[in-house]
Design a protein around this motif. Structure first.
Motif, PDB file in Angstrom:
ATOM      1  N   GLN A  48      -0.594   1.523   6.540  1.00 34.67           N
ATOM      2  CA  GLN A  48      -0.911   2.372   7.692  1.00 34.67           C
ATOM      3  C   GLN A  48       0.290   2.505   8.618  1.00 34.67           C
ATOM      4  OE1 GLN A  48      -4.596   1.495   9.655  1.00 34.67           O
ATOM      5  NE2 GLN A  48      -5.764   1.519   7.752  1.00 34.67           N
ATOM      6  N   GLN A  49       1.045   1.433   8.777  1.00 33.20           N
ATOM      7  CA  GLN A  49       2.252   1.484   9.607  1.00 33.20           C
ATOM      8  C   GLN A  49       3.276   2.430   8.977  1.00 33.20           C
ATOM      9  OE1 GLN A  49       4.000  -2.336  10.502  1.00 33.20           O
ATOM     10  NE2 GLN A  49       5.844  -1.425  11.347  1.00 33.20           N
ATOM     11  N   LEU A  50       3.449   2.357   7.657  1.00 33.68           N
ATOM     12  CA  LEU A  50       4.363   3.257   6.960  1.00 33.68           C
ATOM     13  C   LEU A  50       3.928   4.702   7.155  1.00 33.68           C
ATOM     14  CD1 LEU A  50       6.738   3.780   4.957  1.00 33.68           C
ATOM     15  CD2 LEU A  50       5.043   3.525   3.118  1.00 33.68           C
ATOM     16  N   SER A  51       2.640   4.961   7.013  1.00 36.91           N
ATOM     17  CA  SER A  51       2.121   6.314   7.200  1.00 36.91           C
ATOM     18  C   SER A  51       2.384   6.804   8.615  1.00 36.91           C
ATOM     19  CB  SER A  51       0.622   6.364   6.906  1.00 36.91           C
ATOM     20  OG  SER A  51       0.377   6.090   5.555  1.00 36.91           O
ATOM     21  N   GLN A  52       2.171   5.944   9.588  1.00 39.80           N
ATOM     22  CA  GLN A  52       2.411   6.332  10.980  1.00 39.80           C
ATOM     23  C   GLN A  52       3.887   6.622  11.218  1.00 39.80           C
ATOM     24  OE1 GLN A  52       0.272   7.120  13.342  1.00 39.80           O
ATOM     25  NE2 GLN A  52       1.931   7.570  14.739  1.00 39.80           N
ATOM     26  N   GLU A  53       4.766   5.815  10.620  1.00 38.86           N
ATOM     27  CA  GLU A  53       6.206   6.040  10.781  1.00 38.86           C
ATOM     28  C   GLU A  53       6.624   7.381  10.186  1.00 38.86           C
ATOM     29  OE1 GLU A  53       8.194   2.713   8.967  1.00 38.86           O
ATOM     30  OE2 GLU A  53       7.432   1.298  10.451  1.00 38.86           O
ATOM     31  N   LYS A  54       6.049   7.719   9.037  1.00 45.44           N
ATOM     32  CA  LYS A  54       6.444   8.950   8.340  1.00 45.44           C
ATOM     33  C   LYS A  54       5.727  10.178   8.888  1.00 45.44           C
ATOM     34  CE  LYS A  54       9.054   6.802   5.388  1.00 45.44           C
ATOM     35  NZ  LYS A  54      10.494   6.899   5.480  1.00 45.44           N
ATOM     36  N   MET A  55       4.453  10.044   9.219  1.00 46.93           N
ATOM     37  CA  MET A  55       3.640  11.195   9.601  1.00 46.93           C
ATOM     38  C   MET A  55       3.523  11.362  11.116  1.00 46.93           C
ATOM     39  SD  MET A  55       2.597  12.421   6.649  1.00 46.93           S
ATOM     40  CE  MET A  55       1.085  13.321   6.882  1.00 46.93           C
ATOM     41  N   LEU A  65       5.417  17.800   6.314  1.00 40.94           N
ATOM     42  CA  LEU A  65       4.258  16.942   6.100  1.00 40.94           C
ATOM     43  C   LEU A  65       4.072  16.633   4.617  1.00 40.94           C
ATOM     44  CD1 LEU A  65       1.670  18.455   8.616  1.00 40.94           C
ATOM     45  CD2 LEU A  65       2.620  16.147   8.674  1.00 40.94           C
ATOM     46  N   GLN A  66       4.244  17.640   3.777  1.00 36.34           N
ATOM     47  CA  GLN A  66       4.107  17.430   2.327  1.00 36.34           C
ATOM     48  C   GLN A  66       5.187  16.488   1.818  1.00 36.34           C
ATOM     49  OE1 GLN A  66       4.120  21.525   0.978  1.00 36.34           O
ATOM     50  NE2 GLN A  66       1.886  21.618   0.935  1.00 36.34           N
ATOM     51  N   GLU A  67       6.411  16.634   2.332  1.00 38.99           N
ATOM     52  CA  GLU A  67       7.493  15.738   1.927  1.00 38.99           C
ATOM     53  C   GLU A  67       7.189  14.302   2.355  1.00 38.99           C
ATOM     54  OE1 GLU A  67      10.968  17.483   3.710  1.00 38.99           O
ATOM     55  OE2 GLU A  67      11.029  19.141   2.260  1.00 38.99           O
ATOM     56  N   ALA A  68       6.672  14.137   3.570  1.00 41.70           N
ATOM     57  CA  ALA A  68       6.335  12.800   4.061  1.00 41.70           C
ATOM     58  C   ALA A  68       5.197  12.195   3.229  1.00 41.70           C
ATOM     59  CB  ALA A  68       5.941  12.853   5.535  1.00 41.70           C
ATOM     60  N   GLN A  69       4.198  13.007   2.892  1.00 44.14           N
ATOM     61  CA  GLN A  69       3.090  12.523   2.061  1.00 44.14           C
ATOM     62  C   GLN A  69       3.587  12.092   0.682  1.00 44.14           C
ATOM     63  OE1 GLN A  69       0.548  15.969   2.410  1.00 44.14           O
ATOM     64  NE2 GLN A  69      -0.745  14.992   3.939  1.00 44.14           N
ATOM     65  N   ALA A  70       4.511  12.871   0.108  1.00 42.31           N
ATOM     66  CA  ALA A  70       5.062  12.518  -1.201  1.00 42.31           C
ATOM     67  C   ALA A  70       5.861  11.224  -1.119  1.00 42.31           C
ATOM     68  CB  ALA A  70       5.926  13.660  -1.729  1.00 42.31           C
ATOM     69  N   GLU A  71       6.601  11.054  -0.027  1.00 43.75           N
ATOM     70  CA  GLU A  71       7.386   9.834   0.154  1.00 43.75           C
ATOM     71  C   GLU A  71       6.466   8.618   0.287  1.00 43.75           C
ATOM     72  OE1 GLU A  71      10.811   8.114   3.182  1.00 43.75           O
ATOM     73  OE2 GLU A  71      10.421  10.268   3.129  1.00 43.75           O
ATOM     74  N   ILE A  72       5.376   8.781   1.029  1.00 46.49           N
ATOM     75  CA  ILE A  72       4.414   7.687   1.180  1.00 46.49           C
ATOM     76  C   ILE A  72       3.783   7.357  -0.168  1.00 46.49           C
ATOM     77  CG2 ILE A  72       2.190   7.038   2.195  1.00 46.49           C
ATOM     78  CD1 ILE A  72       3.073   8.781   4.650  1.00 46.49           C
ATOM     79  N   ALA A  73       3.381   8.396  -0.918  1.00 38.77           N
ATOM     80  CA  ALA A  73       2.730   8.179  -2.217  1.00 38.77           C
ATOM     81  C   ALA A  73       3.654   7.461  -3.196  1.00 38.77           C
ATOM     82  CB  ALA A  73       2.269   9.512  -2.802  1.00 38.77           C
ATOM     83  N   ALA A  74       4.958   7.686  -3.078  1.00 36.55           N
ATOM     84  CA  ALA A  74       5.924   7.058  -3.980  1.00 36.55           C
ATOM     85  C   ALA A  74       6.301   5.643  -3.537  1.00 36.55           C
ATOM     86  CB  ALA A  74       7.181   7.923  -4.080  1.00 36.55           C
ATOM     87  N   SER A  75       5.838   5.235  -2.377  1.00 37.81           N
ATOM     88  CA  SER A  75       6.194   3.932  -1.819  1.00 37.81           C
ATOM     89  C   SER A  75       5.235   2.853  -2.285  1.00 37.81           C
ATOM     90  CB  SER A  75       6.160   3.995  -0.287  1.00 37.81           C
ATOM     91  OG  SER A  75       7.076   4.933   0.199  1.00 37.81           O
ATOM     92  N   THR A  76       5.669   1.620  -2.093  1.00 42.39           N
ATOM     93  CA  THR A  76       4.786   0.469  -2.270  1.00 42.39           C
ATOM     94  C   THR A  76       4.945  -0.413  -1.036  1.00 42.39           C
ATOM     95  OG1 THR A  76       6.468  -0.815  -3.451  1.00 42.39           O
ATOM     96  CG2 THR A  76       4.918   0.440  -4.798  1.00 42.39           C
ATOM     97  N   VAL A  77       3.880  -1.111  -0.707  1.00 41.49           N
ATOM     98  CA  VAL A  77       3.909  -2.064   0.404  1.00 41.49           C
ATOM     99  C   VAL A  77       3.300  -3.373  -0.068  1.00 41.49           C
ATOM    100  CG1 VAL A  77       3.825  -0.318   2.236  1.00 41.49           C
ATOM    101  CG2 VAL A  77       1.700  -1.257   1.322  1.00 41.49           C
ATOM    102  N   GLU A  78       3.683  -4.443   0.608  1.00 42.18           N
ATOM    103  CA  GLU A  78       3.157  -5.760   0.275  1.00 42.18           C
ATOM    104  C   GLU A  78       2.496  -6.373   1.490  1.00 42.18           C
ATOM    105  OE1 GLU A  78       6.350  -8.228  -1.142  1.00 42.18           O
ATOM    106  OE2 GLU A  78       6.483  -7.163  -3.042  1.00 42.18           O
ATOM    107  N   GLY A  79       1.544  -7.204   1.208  1.00 40.80           N
ATOM    108  CA  GLY A  79       0.926  -8.024   2.238  1.00 40.80           C
ATOM    109  C   GLY A  79       0.809  -9.427   1.701  1.00 40.80           C
TER     110      GLY A  79
END
Length: 104
Positions: free
Chosen positions: A85-92, A20-34
């Motif tokens: 949110q989609q990225l978070s759901q995919e990772k978490m 979970l911590q690894e997934a959270q770190a990966e999400i925090a290091a990511s960027t998304v666009e809309g």
């Protein structure tokens, strides 16, 4: 019904916490666009949700129609937030679903 091995449960919980911590770190290091308006407005969010960038095509800047530009910015932000949110759901998602197997 045999009692579960507490050492095994603790080891599984520690592994899950690490994942979970690894997934959270990966999400925090990511960027998304809309985007909205067929790409005329773009919002970039950090994995934390902080706005990193807003790009507006000059063709949508009309002093007589500020409301449309505001709507496009809101739409792009909402799209970026949905993507985050989609990225978070995919990772978490797979990890949090696995918590049920630990008896939580």
């Amino acid at each position: 019904m045999p009692q579960p091995d507490m050492n095994q449960i603790m080891a599984q919980a520690q592994q899950m916490q690490q994942k979970l911590q690894e997934a959270q770190a990966e999400i925090a290091a990511s960027t998304v666009e809309g985007t909205s308006g067929n790409g005329l407005v773009k919002v970039t969010l950090a994995g934390s949700g902080a706005v990193q960038d807003v790009t507006v095509d000059p063709s949508v800047v009309d002093p007589e129609d500020v409301e449309t530009l505001q709507d496009l910015i809101i739409g792009a932000f909402q799209a970026a937030n949905d993507n985050l949110q989609q990225l978070s759901q995919e990772k978490m998602g797979p990890l949090t679903q696995g918590l049920g197997g630990l008896g939580f």
